[in-house]
Motif scaffolding. Structure first.
Motif, PDB file in Angstrom:
ATOM      1  N   SER A  53       2.624  20.472  -1.831  1.00 56.61           N
ATOM      2  CA  SER A  53       3.829  21.153  -1.354  1.00 56.61           C
ATOM      3  C   SER A  53       4.383  20.504  -0.096  1.00 56.61           C
ATOM      4  N   HIS A  54       5.643  20.827   0.178  1.00 57.79           N
ATOM      5  CA  HIS A  54       6.244  20.475   1.468  1.00 57.79           C
ATOM      6  C   HIS A  54       6.085  21.611   2.444  1.00 57.79           C
ATOM      7  N   ASP A  55       5.763  22.760   1.903  1.00 61.17           N
ATOM      8  CA  ASP A  55       5.927  24.002   2.645  1.00 61.17           C
ATOM      9  C   ASP A  55       4.575  24.512   3.130  1.00 61.17           C
ATOM     10  N   GLU A 102       5.369  15.105   4.068  1.00 63.21           N
ATOM     11  CA  GLU A 102       6.799  14.952   3.789  1.00 63.21           C
ATOM     12  C   GLU A 102       7.010  14.026   2.594  1.00 63.21           C
ATOM     13  N   SER A 103       8.254  13.965   2.199  1.00 58.68           N
ATOM     14  CA  SER A 103       8.613  13.160   1.031  1.00 58.68           C
ATOM     15  C   SER A 103       8.222  11.707   1.238  1.00 58.68           C
ATOM     16  N   GLY A 104       7.609  11.116   0.234  1.00 54.54           N
ATOM     17  CA  GLY A 104       7.244   9.710   0.311  1.00 54.54           C
ATOM     18  C   GLY A 104       5.907   9.447   0.960  1.00 54.54           C
ATOM     19  N   SER A 105       5.170  10.510   1.307  1.00 56.78           N
ATOM     20  CA  SER A 105       3.894  10.289   1.983  1.00 56.78           C
ATOM     21  C   SER A 105       2.774   9.927   1.008  1.00 56.78           C
ATOM     22  N   GLY A 106       3.054   9.991  -0.289  1.00 61.57           N
ATOM     23  CA  GLY A 106       2.062   9.520  -1.253  1.00 61.57           C
ATOM     24  C   GLY A 106       1.319  10.615  -2.002  1.00 61.57           C
ATOM     25  N   LYS A 107       1.809  11.855  -1.928  1.00 59.51           N
ATOM     26  CA  LYS A 107       1.105  12.970  -2.560  1.00 59.51           C
ATOM     27  C   LYS A 107       1.047  12.818  -4.076  1.00 59.51           C
ATOM     28  N   THR A 108       2.193  12.511  -4.655  1.00 60.00           N
ATOM     29  CA  THR A 108       2.225  12.413  -6.113  1.00 60.00           C
ATOM     30  C   THR A 108       1.363  11.255  -6.612  1.00 60.00           C
ATOM     31  N   MET A 109       1.406  10.143  -5.902  1.00 62.01           N
ATOM     32  CA  MET A 109       0.586   9.000  -6.290  1.00 62.01           C
ATOM     33  C   MET A 109      -0.891   9.373  -6.276  1.00 62.01           C
ATOM     34  N   LEU A 110      -1.289  10.098  -5.256  1.00 63.08           N
ATOM     35  CA  LEU A 110      -2.679  10.522  -5.152  1.00 63.08           C
ATOM     36  C   LEU A 110      -3.043  11.400  -6.353  1.00 63.08           C
ATOM     37  N   PRO A 123       3.307  18.693 -13.632  1.00 67.56           N
ATOM     38  CA  PRO A 123       4.004  17.582 -12.988  1.00 67.56           C
ATOM     39  C   PRO A 123       5.026  18.056 -11.967  1.00 67.56           C
ATOM     40  N   GLN A 124       5.353  17.142 -11.068  1.00 66.10           N
ATOM     41  CA  GLN A 124       6.275  17.480  -9.980  1.00 66.10           C
ATOM     42  C   GLN A 124       7.613  17.960 -10.514  1.00 66.10           C
ATOM     43  N   SER A 125       8.211  17.161 -11.413  1.00 62.38           N
ATOM     44  CA  SER A 125       9.480  17.621 -11.961  1.00 62.38           C
ATOM     45  C   SER A 125       9.194  18.435 -13.206  1.00 62.38           C
ATOM     46  N   PRO A 183       0.837  -1.201   0.000  1.00 59.37           N
ATOM     47  CA  PRO A 183       0.000   0.000   0.000  1.00 59.37           C
ATOM     48  C   PRO A 183       0.874   1.256   0.000  1.00 59.37           C
ATOM     49  N   ILE A 184       0.502   2.227  -0.816  1.00 62.38           N
ATOM     50  CA  ILE A 184       1.255   3.470  -0.910  1.00 62.38           C
ATOM     51  C   ILE A 184       0.424   4.633  -0.400  1.00 62.38           C
ATOM     52  N   VAL A 185      -0.857   4.579  -0.742  1.00 58.42           N
ATOM     53  CA  VAL A 185      -1.801   5.530  -0.164  1.00 58.42           C
ATOM     54  C   VAL A 185      -2.838   4.694   0.569  1.00 58.42           C
ATOM     55  N   ARG A 236       1.657   3.430 -14.796  1.00 59.30           N
ATOM     56  CA  ARG A 236       3.036   3.638 -15.256  1.00 59.30           C
ATOM     57  C   ARG A 236       4.045   3.345 -14.153  1.00 59.30           C
ATOM     58  N   ARG A 237       3.595   3.425 -12.892  1.00 62.69           N
ATOM     59  CA  ARG A 237       4.495   3.078 -11.781  1.00 62.69           C
ATOM     60  C   ARG A 237       4.121   1.731 -11.191  1.00 62.69           C
ATOM     61  N   GLY A 238       3.345   0.961 -11.903  1.00 64.51           N
ATOM     62  CA  GLY A 238       2.925  -0.331 -11.391  1.00 64.51           C
ATOM     63  C   GLY A 238       1.928  -0.229 -10.253  1.00 64.51           C
ATOM     64  N   ASP A 295       1.727  19.762  -8.862  1.00 62.90           N
ATOM     65  CA  ASP A 295       2.530  18.954  -7.944  1.00 62.90           C
ATOM     66  C   ASP A 295       3.846  19.679  -7.653  1.00 62.90           C
ATOM     67  N   GLU A 296       3.913  20.266  -6.490  1.00 63.64           N
ATOM     68  CA  GLU A 296       5.103  21.007  -6.058  1.00 63.64           C
ATOM     69  C   GLU A 296       5.598  21.988  -7.128  1.00 63.64           C
ATOM     70  N   PRO A 297       4.747  22.937  -7.496  1.00 62.20           N
ATOM     71  CA  PRO A 297       5.145  23.837  -8.587  1.00 62.20           C
ATOM     72  C   PRO A 297       6.241  24.820  -8.188  1.00 62.20           C
TER      73      PRO A 297
HETATM   74  N1  ATP Z   1       6.822   1.441  -8.202  1.00 57.83           N
HETATM   75  C1  ATP Z   1       6.988   1.606  -6.890  1.00 57.83           C
HETATM   76  N2  ATP Z   1       7.391   0.585  -6.127  1.00 57.83           N
HETATM   77  C2  ATP Z   1       7.569   0.739  -4.811  1.00 57.83           C
HETATM   78  N3  ATP Z   1       7.374   1.881  -4.170  1.00 57.83           N
HETATM   79  C3  ATP Z   1       6.983   2.942  -4.868  1.00 57.83           C
HETATM   80  C4  ATP Z   1       6.766   2.871  -6.264  1.00 57.83           C
HETATM   81  N4  ATP Z   1       6.388   4.072  -6.691  1.00 57.83           N
HETATM   82  C5  ATP Z   1       6.374   4.869  -5.625  1.00 57.83           C
HETATM   83  N5  ATP Z   1       6.716   4.205  -4.519  1.00 57.83           N
HETATM   84  C6  ATP Z   1       6.784   4.728  -3.154  1.00 57.83           C
HETATM   85  O1  ATP Z   1       5.560   5.333  -2.871  1.00 57.83           O
HETATM   86  C7  ATP Z   1       5.762   6.361  -1.918  1.00 57.83           C
HETATM   87  C8  ATP Z   1       4.923   7.543  -2.272  1.00 57.83           C
HETATM   88  O2  ATP Z   1       5.476   8.164  -3.384  1.00 57.83           O
HETATM   89  P1  ATP Z   1       5.030   9.627  -3.851  1.00 57.83           P
HETATM   90  O3  ATP Z   1       5.852   9.945  -5.045  1.00 57.83           O
HETATM   91  O4  ATP Z   1       3.581   9.673  -3.995  1.00 57.83           O
HETATM   92  O5  ATP Z   1       5.497  10.527  -2.635  1.00 57.83           O
HETATM   93  P2  ATP Z   1       5.405  12.101  -2.498  1.00 57.83           P
HETATM   94  O6  ATP Z   1       4.585  12.382  -1.323  1.00 57.83           O
HETATM   95  O7  ATP Z   1       4.980  12.695  -3.770  1.00 57.83           O
HETATM   96  O8  ATP Z   1       6.902  12.457  -2.171  1.00 57.83           O
HETATM   97  P3  ATP Z   1       7.751  13.700  -2.684  1.00 57.83           P
HETATM   98  O9  ATP Z   1       7.424  14.827  -1.797  1.00 57.83           O
HETATM   99  O10 ATP Z   1       9.166  13.241  -2.505  1.00 57.83           O
HETATM  100  O11 ATP Z   1       7.389  13.933  -4.103  1.00 57.83           O
HETATM  101  C9  ATP Z   1       7.249   6.633  -1.904  1.00 57.83           C
HETATM  102  O12 ATP Z   1       7.760   6.190  -0.659  1.00 57.83           O
HETATM  103  C10 ATP Z   1       7.803   5.800  -3.001  1.00 57.83           C
HETATM  104  O13 ATP Z   1       9.036   5.278  -2.629  1.00 57.83           O
END
Ligand code: ATP
Ligand code: SF4
Ligand code: MG
Lengths: 328, 316
Positions: free
Chosen positions: A216-218, A45-53, A100-102, A25-27, A63-65, A183-185
């Motif tokens: 955002s992080h901020d 914070e980084s990795g909390s799942g914002k971009t996935m959402l 997009p984020q980047s 689970p990511i989100v 695209r990210r499986g 996403d983090e503009p």
């Molecule tokens: N294909 C994948 N396999 C395993 N883990 C993944 C995959 N894609 C993303 N993740 C994990 O999902 C989590 C959430 O990723 P996401 O990009 O949504 O974070 P974020 O909140 O946008 O972080 P950031 O602020 O760094 O952009 C991350 O910990 C990432 O490592």
């Protein structure tokens, strides 16, 4: 007109496929609405799942499986969990604009900037071809790019970070979408450019009544322009709160996020930092996922359970079961 | 404007480099063929010729004398567009090249064209789909083709198509256009197999890299239509390395096809060169190598230029 929120996200769970049998689970889980014309700040914070959402809103999780495992995701009355190709082509680029984020890697390196903006404009099949150039320049003016005629004939590597970001925003608003996901503009841009981009988003909302999800992080930065703040931690939306009430947040994590910045400005304030590493995906603690870092933790917080969503007002909820204790 | 200037400057710079490379190829070919053992006079008279006769012939052919003076007279002739005549039979070098080069160029152009037609769909499709089993099969098959010497593939082809089924001639050539295809199709097919293995692999790896780029996702989210997406978001950003490699390979193939020319008894320029080296036929060797050098450098120049026009990330 319609009282329905533009976006409904309800207990949304997103998993990623690691191997044939293994899922992660990511989100887990996200809940909030976006009303028309509302700006939502999505913080975490980084990795909390914002971009996935965010990606779940434009259907590119695969695209990210990753995929939507359960829950509800509705955009303008369309069920995005079950959306098919034809529906996506109605939504993408037309109803939802995505920055997009980047964004620094967002523009296509083998197309002129002008061609990309024109491509975004021509997603509307009925748009008169003779007016495309004019409209592209108009869009570049909206995003406050100087000398748009020159920029139209440039490639992305000739632009600065802030300009790329503006170009991506110009493409995102080309169809006057109902929703912009940014996403983090402002990450990686200097402070004055950050402020300009924020003001730009505000003016776009004012002009087109666009809803915006601003990642955002901020927290202190986006709190200035957002209506509501949604805080994400370890894949969960832990609190949703109107930005005017941010100083009365009812989740320790929200407070920590807000205070760690305030301390930088006002050294008198009590130092509250988030100690140690954030929890990594796959090794979230049972019960409240913030328990290991929380100053208010009690045994009851660690009881394995899904943290409840506790409504505190029309646009305010928390998932902290001890929220009443925070101000004692 | 400034941007146009920059491009012209790059093109001119690259062109000057091409000319200087051509010059050094000329110098090297002049030196190397003389350093190599062998003597044109004894080669022409055959084994068992008398020493005196050889000396006489050497004089006739102006083989003695100061190599420096020889070099300058060679350059002088070159400037006047004169490549000299063969030491073996007195035929003009230009005529030899005009007779043999088109055959080799036909072989190279046809197999390049076929290789592109085969590689672009395969490389892009497998790179884009990224499906494990497909990638595995693709890697394995191309590795087999690359590891097999081309003459072996050629022999198998001859055994099957010429000996067993009589679908392709074993030797001979016809210079006029559609007729020559009859003699060329099998060597072209063999060359295509090998060329496609290289090209589709390069394209495959570029496409699999491109696929994960942020801008590709941006294209999907923008809702770009299929055809546009295929060209602007998959192929065009992936093509540059393939174009560069292909242009380089087309140049090196000029000499490398000698094996195929030998196996298929095609009177191409590769075979001519080998024969000239064996008989120490200085003017022929020099002339052919000079052509090779200029063509190779020009091809790789054109390749770089196309790659740059496709994708500005390429350094020219
Ligand atoms: N294909 C994948 N396999 C395993 N883990 C993944 C995959 N894609 C993303 N993740 C994990 O999902 C989590 C959430 O990723 P996401 O990009 O949504 O974070 P974020 O909140 O946008 O972080 P950031 O602020 O760094 O952009 C991350 O910990 C990432 O490592
Ligand atoms: S539930 Fe407990 S551990 Fe979690 S934030 Fe609230 S007080 Fe802290
Ligand atoms: Mg992110």
């Amino acid at each position: 007109m319609s009282e329905q929120p533009l976006v409904i996200i309800d207990e949304l769970k997103i998993d990623v496929r690691l191997t044939r049998a293994k899922r992660l689970p990511i989100v887990d889980t996200a809940t909030f609405d976006v009303k028309r014309g509302e700006i939502i700040g999505l913080i975490g914070e980084s990795g909390s799942g914002k971009t996935m959402l965010c990606r779940s809103l434009v259907g590119t999780l695969h695209r990210r499986g990753a995929y939507i495992a359960s829950g509800k995701l509705v955009f303008d009355g369309i069920d995005l969990v079950a959306a098919k190709g034809a529906q996506w082509s109605e939504i993408r680029g037309k109803q939802i604009g995505y920055v997009p984020q980047s964004a620094l890697a967002g523009p296509n390196p083998v197309m002129l900037i002008g061609a990309q903006i024109e491509e975004a404009i021509l997603q509307d099949k009925n748009f008169p071809k003779s007016k495309v150039k004019e409209r592209a320049i108009e869009l570049l003016n909206i995003v406050q790019i100087r000398r748009p005629e020159v920029v139209m004939h440039q490639y992305q590597h000739e632009l600065s970070g802030g300009m790329k970001q503006r170009v991506m925003i110009a493409c995102a608003i080309a169809q006057q979408p109902q929703l912009i996901v940014a996403d983090e503009p402002t990450t990686g841009l200097d402070v004055t450019v950050q402020a300009e981009i924020m003001r730009l988003l505000l003016s776009i909302r004012a002009e087109f009544n666009t809803s915006i999800i601003l990642v955002s992080h901020d927290l202190p930065l986006v709190n200035q322009i957002c209506d509501d703040i949604v805080v994400m931690h370890a894949g969960t939306t832990v609190e949703k709160i109107p930005s005017k009430d941010i100083t009365h947040a009812k989740h320790p994590y929200t407070r920590a996020l807000y205070d760690s910045r305030i301390d930088l400005v006002e050294p008198k304030g009590k130092l509250t930092t988030i100690n140690g590493q954030p929890p990594t995906v796959g090794s979230w603690p049972a019960g409240c996922r913030f328990s290991e870092w929380c100053n208010f933790v009690r045994d009851e917080c660690r009881v394995p359970q899904t943290m409840p969503i506790i409504p505190l007002g029309p646009d305010h909820y928390t998932t902290c079961i001890r929220y009443t204790e925070l101000d004692k | 404007m400034q941007k146009g200037n920059q491009l012209t400057r790059k093109i001119i710079g690259r062109f000057l480099r091409a000319i200087s490379v051509a010059f050094w190829v000329m110098v090297l070919s002049f030196v190397m063929i003389r350093v190599a053992p062998g003597d044109p006079a004894s080669a022409r008279l055959g084994p068992g010729a008398e020493k005196a006769a050889i000396e006489v012939l050497r004089k006739q052919l102006h083989l003695g004398g100061n190599p420096i003076t020889q070099f300058f007279s060679y350059v002088n002739e070159l400037i006047h567009g004169n490549l000299g005549v063969s030491l073996q039979d007195g035929v003009k070098v230009v005529d030899i090249i005009n007779r043999t080069l088109p055959i080799t160029i036909y072989l190279i152009l046809l197999s390049t064209l076929c290789a592109l037609i085969v590689s672009i769909p395969i490389g892009t499709y497998i790179g884009w789909s990224g499906k494990g089993s497909l990638v595995y099969g693709f890697r394995g098959l191309t590795a087999i083709f690359l590891a097999t010497p081309n003459f072996f593939i050629a022999m198998v082809g001859i055994l099957f198509f010429s000996v067993r089924h009589n679908w392709a001639p074993v030797f001979g050539y016809d210079n006029s256009f559609p007729q020559n295809l009859h003699y060329l199709w099998l060597p072209v097919a063999v060359n295509t197999i090998i060329l496609s293995s290289v090209i589709s692999r390069v394209l495959f790896s570029s496409v699999s890299e491109t696929k994960d780029e942020e801008f590709v996702e941006t294209g999907i989210i923008r809702g770009v239509g299929r055809r546009r997406f295929f060209w602007f978001y998959i192929l065009k950003p992936s093509l540059a390395p393939t174009v560069v490699l292909l242009s380089y390979m087309m140049g090196t193939m000029l000499g490398a096809t000698v094996i195929l020319e030998t196996v298929f008894s095609l009177p191409g320029i590769g075979r001519e060169l080998v024969g000239a080296v064996l008989t120490s036929d200085y003017p022929v060797v020099q002339g052919i190598l000079l052509y090779f050098g200029v063509i190779t450098v020009l091809l790789s120049f054109i390749g770089d230029l196309i790659a740059y026009l496709l994708d500005r990330r390429v350094k020219i």
